[in-house]
Design an enzyme around this catalytic site. Sequence first.
Site, PDB file in Angstrom:
ATOM      1  CE1 TYR A  12      -4.381  -0.982  -0.353  1.00 43.21           C
ATOM      2  CE2 TYR A  12      -3.343  -2.972   0.506  1.00 43.21           C
ATOM      3  CZ  TYR A  12      -4.397  -2.351  -0.128  1.00 43.21           C
ATOM      4  OH  TYR A  12      -5.463  -3.095  -0.567  1.00 43.21           O
ATOM      5  CD  GLU A  50      -6.986  -5.695   0.548  1.00 46.70           C
ATOM      6  OE1 GLU A  50      -5.745  -5.720   0.592  1.00 46.70           O
ATOM      7  OE2 GLU A  50      -7.625  -4.872  -0.136  1.00 46.70           O
TER       8      GLU A  50
END
Length: 163
Positions: free
Chosen positions: A98, A140
């Site tokens: 990310y 997630e």
Amino acid sequence: MVSQKTIDLVKATAPILKERGEEITRKMYQLMFESRPEYRLWFETTFMTHVDGGSQPNKLAGSIYAYAIHIDKLDELKKTVEKIANRHVDSQVIAEQYPVIGDFLLLAMKEVLQEQATPEIMAAWEEAYTALADIFIQREKELYQDDDVKLVASLKSQRFFNH
Ligand code: HEM
């Protein structure tokens, strides 16, 4: 939750993102693959299949725009977040990726928007991206844990039948 100042600035940039979002995400993937060519491997059905990434730059731009206009009412994005999080888990995206995507996204925003990307706007988007990334990372993580639980259950039942 991000600051009110960030909410205001992010919302104010939504019209620019609507118009130039895809230009930004295309630039983002170009910069990212130049610097991290191995990242192409994750994009099996997009960049590994189409030179221009197929629909991926458009989808990413659409999701960033949706975030910009819903940043103060994230509940409305739940279904979209769920769909994207599941897609990410199917592709084995991990939390450590990310910040990488975030850095290239911000860099691309700066390159495309030039003087429109003031330091204030960039700081707001940095905070906003981190908050969005945290939402995906959290969801997630839960999805990966569910997969683990299912795997353990399946291994246990196999052992049960083998004995
Ligand atoms: C806040 C950040 C992110 C947003 C908003 C975002 C958004 C999206 C969207 C909208 C899609 C398309 C989903 C669909 O087709 O239904 C997608 C797919 C995907 N994303 Fe993300 N994403 C983010 C971060 C990341 C990160 C960090 C990675 C790591 C490499 C990643 C890798 C992927 C991959 C591999 C796919 C599937 C593409 C393919 O099948 O080729 N994304 N993402």
